[in-house]
Design an enzyme around this catalytic site. Structure first.
Site, PDB file in Angstrom:
ATOM      1  N   HIS A   8      23.505 114.576   6.250  1.00 34.44           N
ATOM      2  CA  HIS A   8      24.678 114.106   6.989  1.00 34.44           C
ATOM      3  C   HIS A   8      25.890 114.151   6.061  1.00 34.44           C
ATOM      4  O   HIS A   8      25.775 113.874   4.866  1.00 34.44           O
ATOM      5  CB  HIS A   8      24.456 112.676   7.514  1.00 34.44           C
ATOM      6  CG  HIS A   8      25.524 112.270   8.469  1.00 34.44           C
ATOM      7  ND1 HIS A   8      26.745 111.822   8.052  1.00 34.44           N
ATOM      8  CD2 HIS A   8      25.581 112.301   9.822  1.00 34.44           C
ATOM      9  CE1 HIS A   8      27.509 111.586   9.116  1.00 34.44           C
ATOM     10  NE2 HIS A   8      26.818 111.870  10.199  1.00 34.44           N
ATOM     11  N   GLY A  50      34.068 110.827  13.796  1.00 41.38           N
ATOM     12  CA  GLY A  50      34.733 109.527  13.887  1.00 41.38           C
ATOM     13  C   GLY A  50      36.228 109.630  14.107  1.00 41.38           C
ATOM     14  O   GLY A  50      36.951 108.629  14.020  1.00 41.38           O
ATOM     15  N   GLU A  80      28.280 112.240   5.519  1.00 44.16           N
ATOM     16  CA  GLU A  80      28.580 111.015   4.760  1.00 44.16           C
ATOM     17  C   GLU A  80      27.638 110.895   3.562  1.00 44.16           C
ATOM     18  O   GLU A  80      28.024 110.367   2.511  1.00 44.16           O
ATOM     19  CB  GLU A  80      28.498 109.802   5.696  1.00 44.16           C
ATOM     20  CG  GLU A  80      29.700 109.771   6.639  1.00 44.16           C
ATOM     21  CD  GLU A  80      29.449 109.108   7.984  1.00 44.16           C
ATOM     22  OE1 GLU A  80      28.500 108.319   8.112  1.00 44.16           O
ATOM     23  OE2 GLU A  80      30.222 109.386   8.926  1.00 44.16           O
ATOM     24  N   ASN A 118      23.187 108.211  15.942  1.00 45.83           N
ATOM     25  CA  ASN A 118      23.186 107.867  14.523  1.00 45.83           C
ATOM     26  C   ASN A 118      23.937 106.549  14.386  1.00 45.83           C
ATOM     27  O   ASN A 118      25.152 106.519  14.543  1.00 45.83           O
ATOM     28  CB  ASN A 118      23.878 108.980  13.718  1.00 45.83           C
ATOM     29  CG  ASN A 118      24.066 108.601  12.260  1.00 45.83           C
ATOM     30  OD1 ASN A 118      23.513 107.611  11.785  1.00 45.83           O
ATOM     31  ND2 ASN A 118      24.851 109.399  11.540  1.00 45.83           N
ATOM     32  N   SER A 154      32.462 112.954  17.439  1.00 52.35           N
ATOM     33  CA  SER A 154      33.315 112.421  18.511  1.00 52.35           C
ATOM     34  C   SER A 154      32.800 112.773  19.920  1.00 52.35           C
ATOM     35  O   SER A 154      33.588 113.078  20.810  1.00 52.35           O
ATOM     36  CB  SER A 154      34.766 112.885  18.323  1.00 52.35           C
ATOM     37  OG  SER A 154      35.283 112.367  17.101  1.00 52.35           O
ATOM     38  N   LYS A 187      24.413 104.834  11.775  1.00 56.31           N
ATOM     39  CA  LYS A 187      25.056 104.661  10.468  1.00 56.31           C
ATOM     40  C   LYS A 187      24.729 103.258   9.942  1.00 56.31           C
ATOM     41  O   LYS A 187      23.616 102.786  10.170  1.00 56.31           O
ATOM     42  CB  LYS A 187      26.562 104.950  10.586  1.00 56.31           C
ATOM     43  CG  LYS A 187      26.805 106.335  11.236  1.00 56.31           C
ATOM     44  CD  LYS A 187      28.199 106.848  11.138  1.00 56.31           C
ATOM     45  CE  LYS A 187      28.267 108.230  11.794  1.00 56.31           C
ATOM     46  NZ  LYS A 187      29.543 108.885  11.650  1.00 56.31           N
ATOM     47  N   GLU A 211      27.968 119.479  12.656  1.00 54.29           N
ATOM     48  CA  GLU A 211      28.956 118.399  12.709  1.00 54.29           C
ATOM     49  C   GLU A 211      30.204 118.817  11.921  1.00 54.29           C
ATOM     50  O   GLU A 211      30.204 118.742  10.677  1.00 54.29           O
ATOM     51  CB  GLU A 211      28.378 117.109  12.118  1.00 54.29           C
ATOM     52  CG  GLU A 211      27.188 116.591  12.882  1.00 54.29           C
ATOM     53  CD  GLU A 211      27.024 115.081  12.723  1.00 54.29           C
ATOM     54  OE1 GLU A 211      26.944 114.402  13.741  1.00 54.29           O
ATOM     55  OE2 GLU A 211      27.002 114.585  11.581  1.00 54.29           O
TER      56      GLU A 211
HETATM   57  P1  13P Z   1      31.032 110.041  15.749  1.00 59.49           P
HETATM   58  O1  13P Z   1      30.289 110.342  17.027  1.00 59.49           O
HETATM   59  O2  13P Z   1      31.348 108.585  15.588  1.00 59.49           O
HETATM   60  O3  13P Z   1      32.186 110.956  15.550  1.00 59.49           O
HETATM   61  O4  13P Z   1      30.012 110.354  14.550  1.00 59.49           O
HETATM   62  C1  13P Z   1      29.398 111.578  14.516  1.00 59.49           C
HETATM   63  C2  13P Z   1      28.316 111.529  13.520  1.00 59.49           C
HETATM   64  O5  13P Z   1      28.557 111.462  12.330  1.00 59.49           O
HETATM   65  C3  13P Z   1      26.938 111.530  14.017  1.00 59.49           C
HETATM   66  O6  13P Z   1      26.036 111.772  12.983  1.00 59.49           O
END
Ligand code: 13P
Length: 235
Positions: free
Chosen positions: A85, A161, A87, A7, A197, A9, A155
């Protein structure tokens, strides 16, 4: 076969995706690799890399300025989309019902939705993880879903993150609940990804946990040197 989904982002550009697809196309892997990228970079993938979006509208078309429909995403040649997701759930105030409507549009337009679910730190601390995750699956999977026609991604929102991951026991316990819930809903062949992560250093251990069919990777999917070890560790 594992599923390794990246992803991106709000990162990258057309050139960096060109390079990534080019480099990944040369690797020898049994895994299914997916890159979910910003709308401006969407295109058809190839035999090695499937390309996906990061969200789709729950509406078909019309007066929804700034939104992108599932049909538009499919029209680019992309074949997958994330929905729900964390976010997006935060920024767009999406409920499970909204996520199910987005996933429904994805399926109607021949996209495979990766339906993301997961608990916040507060929910975890209140002991609500299992309830949030089970409700997330039951309420976010749309009524037009078919077995194997969608993917679930777990997740934990507090680990995204953050550079921290739950223990493999914790991941295993949550994935078991997701598997049982999917089975109960009649979906016995639906992959479940873990995301938050994930790195080359922990990917193998995480993917060895029962009911973990692959990973959804944020930061470590942006650079080839970080992403390749994750793909290699799936084998
Ligand atoms: P990270 O791998 O940066 O923690 O992000 C996870 C994520 O949100 C994947 O969709």
């Amino acid at each position: 076969m594992k599923i390794i989904a990246g992803n991106w982002k709000m990162n990258g550009d057309v050139k960096s995706l060109d390079n990534m697809i080019n480099d990944l196309s040369g690797i020898d892997t049994e895994s299914r690799v997916i890159l979910c990228v910003p709308y401006t970079m969407l295109r058809a993938g190839n035999d090695v890399v499937m390309i996906g979006a990061q969200n789709v509208s729950k509406f078909e078309s019309g007066a929804h300025t700034s939104e992108i429909s599932a049909k538009m995403v499919r029209d680019t040649g992309a074949v997958v989309t994330l929905v729900g997701h964390s976010e997006c759930r935060d920024a767009l105030h999406d409920t499970n019902t909204d996520v199910a409507e987005r996933a429904k549009m994805a399926i109607l337009n021949d996209l495979i939705p990766i339906i993301c679910i997961g608990e916040t730190a507060t929910e975890r601390d209140m002991g609500l993880t299992i309830r949030v995750v089970e409700n997330g699956v039951r309420e976010s999977v749309p009524d037009n879903a078919t077995d194997g026609g969608f993917i679930i991604a777990y997740e934990p929102r507090w680990a995204i993150g953050a550079g921290i991951t739950p223990t493999t026991q914790q991941i295993g316990a949550v994935h078991k609940i997701i598997r049982e819930t999917l089975n109960d809903m009649g979906f016995t062949d639906t992959p479940i990804l873990y995301g938050a992560s994930v790195t080359g250093a922990n990917a193998h251990e995480i993917m060895s946990v029962p009911n973990v069919d692959g990973v959804l990777v944020g930061g470590a999917s942006l650079k080839l040197d970080d992403f390749i070890p994750i793909i290699k560790n799936a084998e």
